[in-house]
Design an enzyme around this catalytic site. Structure first.
Site, mmCIF file in Angstrom:
data_model
loop_
_atom_site.group_PDB
_atom_site.id
_atom_site.type_symbol
_atom_site.label_atom_id
_atom_site.label_comp_id
_atom_site.label_asym_id
_atom_site.label_seq_id
_atom_site.Cartn_x
_atom_site.Cartn_y
_atom_site.Cartn_z
ATOM 1 N N GLU A 29 -19.062 3.411 -0.110
ATOM 2 C CA GLU A 29 -18.509 2.924 -0.890
ATOM 3 C C GLU A 29 -19.362 2.844 -2.392
ATOM 4 O O GLU A 29 -18.610 2.781 -3.582
ATOM 5 C CB GLU A 29 -17.942 1.240 -0.636
ATOM 6 N N ARG A 70 0.954 -1.391 0.212
ATOM 7 C CA ARG A 70 0.053 -0.095 0.030
ATOM 8 C C ARG A 70 0.831 1.385 0.055
ATOM 9 O O ARG A 70 0.334 2.155 -0.611
ATOM 10 C CB ARG A 70 -1.088 0.125 1.064
ATOM 11 N N HIS A 94 -5.729 -3.726 1.568
ATOM 12 C CA HIS A 94 -5.874 -4.789 2.669
ATOM 13 C C HIS A 94 -6.760 -6.092 2.136
ATOM 14 O O HIS A 94 -7.592 -6.759 2.573
ATOM 15 C CB HIS A 94 -7.073 -4.249 3.633
ATOM 16 N N ASP A 125 -7.890 -8.412 11.763
ATOM 17 C CA ASP A 125 -9.131 -7.864 11.522
ATOM 18 C C ASP A 125 -9.999 -9.011 11.152
ATOM 19 O O ASP A 125 -11.215 -8.915 11.325
ATOM 20 C CB ASP A 125 -9.048 -6.993 10.430
ATOM 21 N N ARG A 173 -1.998 -5.112 3.153
ATOM 22 C CA ARG A 173 -1.928 -4.291 4.168
ATOM 23 C C ARG A 173 -0.480 -4.313 4.863
ATOM 24 O O ARG A 173 0.369 -3.514 5.075
ATOM 25 C CB ARG A 173 -2.796 -4.610 5.385
#
Lengths: 341, 285
Positions: A79, A31, A130, A138, A188
């Site tokens: 989104e 990223r 991600h 997560d 990520r």
């Protein structure tokens, strides 16, 4: 037979790779490459804009926001709006990059992506951050492992999954200058940076990073690194020489490179941080089934969801580690030889 | 503010009548498609193309043209008929509606017919694209206006309200949303299926400027749209109250005409009624 002891020989040298076997190889999240590339793209063209859905730090929009405040828009957690609004901006001449977690964009926004970006042919660029199980703690809700499938199936879409932060930077710049609806996927966690500023990058052109004639390992994303390590170990341990192909552009896929790898090696392993179903490997299989059928083994997630955990632990658990790639290559090699009998 | 002269008003009413007749002809030729919405928005489209919008059919790609987005793509016949009647393409082409190879796709597609501005049909998406265009205009100091025609029932979509919120944040006074408030949707009355009222109040709460008018009265709609264009610092919505199927007596107010075309005999009757209305408009002083 090439022993693979000096990685800077041959294909790796031609590609100007860093010494990927070095224990202290630089580790940077892909990223970050997006963030750096976007600033440069914004320098080159003031019509490049960034639209952020409340994830400026995670998606690495912050640098762009500082460098190009008048080209940066924040819309909050929305989104579907992200895609639709970008379509409107693109139709009046802007080049919008829209970034969120891949799970939400294109995950949540797929119909808008299909209608407004692809059917309507607008120059919108999605940055899917991600992606993969390597998001880690997560958990499954945030681990996009179906995104390649839902994007590669859409006509007119370009889908790119770069192998490290350096390549993600190059891809971001290249895709900004290339017209068309686009999906750029990255992750990520920190991952090895084994390409360099001198390594070429062209959308739609796969890269042979290692020579070998026994099995072709066709990989994308951060797992290209695992493929290179696996190939070196297979050469040492089994005398199996693997060609390693960085298949970063999933659509339009470099069909000649895939067929050439299959012809040269007679067996293929595909490697991706994604469901095995309908991903990059499936596309490779579609191509080879029609052109040059060879035994294929697939590395990816086997029709299940992820879970919380350490990224490396998850890559291993879901069968995408170096050991799993080696096993798959051995199986492919064996199947090839069995079919010769 | 310029008010509509009686002559311009009559001209627009005649255009709206032409648009309605084109809708009936195209629908019966197509054998499928939506009737009620296109008919009830004919006055609004006649006013937009014939009076309110900055556009030029000879230059459909003119960068400074006003953008007209049809969010509720299923009422495409009204847009196609309006475009044909205002010179974008021959009126005869309306008979290709929904047919293989036609530019007049069942739901509008920008790639085959660029002047429709967006590909639409999936509901709730038009305003969001309009927000993008209006914001793009602000970024580049362009003074074109973005008009977005929406159905009332698509206000049941979440994405639409994301766009409503965003338009207010960016103070998009170059954006006007028009609601075809006909109170019907495929399965019945909007207020039975998923109540929308108080609709204007919702927009006020989102910091929009709200206007209401009779959407089947060109003069009333033009007056509301002119007031909307004078607003600064806020996006505007015009709640255009319409009668579904307006102009064809057996369709008026009947939700079952939302998604079906007239058959040949029904079309003949509709055209007879519309021709009679045309005579009355001409006869009016």
């Amino acid at each position: 037979m090439h022993s693979g002891t000096n990685v800077l020989d041959g294909a790796a040298a031609a590609m100007h790779l860093a010494d990927y076997r070095a224990a202290d190889i630089k580790q940077v999240p892909t990223r970050n490459g997006f963030g750096e590339g976007l600033i440069e793209a914004g320098n080159r063209n003031r019509d490049v804009i960034g639209i952020c859905a409340d994830l400026s730090e995670s998606t690495r929009f912050e640098g762009f926001k500082k460098a190009h405040p008048s080209q940066y828009v924040e819309i909050g957690v929305a989104e579907q709006l992200l895609v639709a609004m970008a379509g409107g901006l693109a139709s009046v001449g802007k080049i919008p990059w829209i970034a969120s977690y891949a799970m939400f964009n294109p995950g949540r926004s797929w119909e808008q992506v299909r209608t407004i970006m692809a059917l309507n042919e607008t120059n919108v660029k999605i940055a899917g951050a991600h992606a993969g199980v390597s998001v880690g703690p997560d958990g499954a809700t945030h681990q996009a492992i179906e995104d390649i499938a839902i994007m590669r199936v859409i006509p007119h879409m370009t889908v790119v999954v770069p192998c490290d932060s350096e390549q993600t930077k190059k891809a971001t710049i290249a895709l900004s200058e290339r017209w068309g609806p686009t999906y750029l996927r990255f992750g990520r966690e920190k991952s090895a940076v084994f390409t360099t500023g001198k390594t070429p990058f062209e959308v739609g052109v796969a890269q042979t990073l290692r020579k070998g004639g026994d099995v072709a390992i066709v990989a994308c994303g951060i797992l290209v690194y695992n493929a290179l390590i696996a190939a070196d170990q297979l050469a040492r341990e089994d005398g199996i020489e693997c060609r390693v192909v960085n298949n970063h552009t999933i659509k339009p896929m470099d069909q000649p490179a895939i067929v050439d790898a299959a012809r040269a090696c007679g067996a293929v392993v595909t490697v991706e941080e994604h469901q095995k179903h309908a991903g990059m490997g499936s596309r490779v299989a579609e191509i080879l089934a029609q052109t040059f059928p060879v035994p294929i083994e697939f590395i990816g997630v086997e029709d299940r969801f992820g879970q919380s955990g350490d990224p490396v632990e998850l890559i291993e658990y879901y069968g995408m580690g170096v050991g799993a790639i080696k096993d798959a290559a051995r199986r492919a090699h064996k199947r090839k030889n069995a079919s010769k009998d | 503010m310029q008010t509509l002269t009686p002559a311009r008003r009559k001209e627009l009413e005649l255009k709206a009548n032409d648009v309605r007749q084109g809708i009936i002809r195209s629908l019966v030729a197509a054998g499928s498609g939506h009737s009620a919405g296109p008919l009830d928005m004919s006055d609004v489209f006649a006013a937009l193309y014939g009076y309110l919008m900055r556009h030029d059919p000879e230059r459909p790609e003119w960068p400074d043209r006003d953008r007209l987005l049809l969010s509720c793509g299923h009422i495409a016949p009204v847009r196609y008929s309006a475009m044909a009647n205002f010179g974008y393409f021959p009126v005869e082409e309306l008979l290709t509606l929904r047919k293989f190879g036609s530019r007049l796709q069942g739901h509008p597609e920008r790639v085959s017919l660029p002047s429709v501005e967006t590909t639409s049909g999936p509901l709730g998406e038009g305003l969001a694209q309009g927000v993008g265009m209006a914001l793009g205009a602000k970024m580049d100091d362009k003074d074109f206006r973005v008009w977005v025609v929406t159905s009332d029932a698509e206000h049941q979509c979440g994405l639409h309200w994301e766009a409503v919120m965003t338009a207010a944040k960016f103070k998009l006074d170059n954006l006007t949303c028009i609601i075809d408030r006909n109170f019907i949707q495929i399965d019945g009355s909007t207020e039975d299926i998923m109540p929308l009222e108080p609709l204007g109040e919702k927009y006020r709460a989102f910091n929009w400027e709200v206007f209401e008018c009779d959407g089947n009265d060109v003069a009333d709609f033009v007056a509301a749209a002119q007031r909307a264009q004078e607003v600064t610092g806020k996006p505007q919505v015009i709640v255009a109250n319409t009668v579904p199927g307006k102009g064809v007596s057996y369709m008026e107010g009947d939700y079952t005409w939302h998604g079906k075309p007239p058959n040949a005999q029904q079309a003949e009757e509709a055209l007879r009624e519309l021709s009679a209305q045309r005579e009355r408009i001409l006869a009016d002083a």
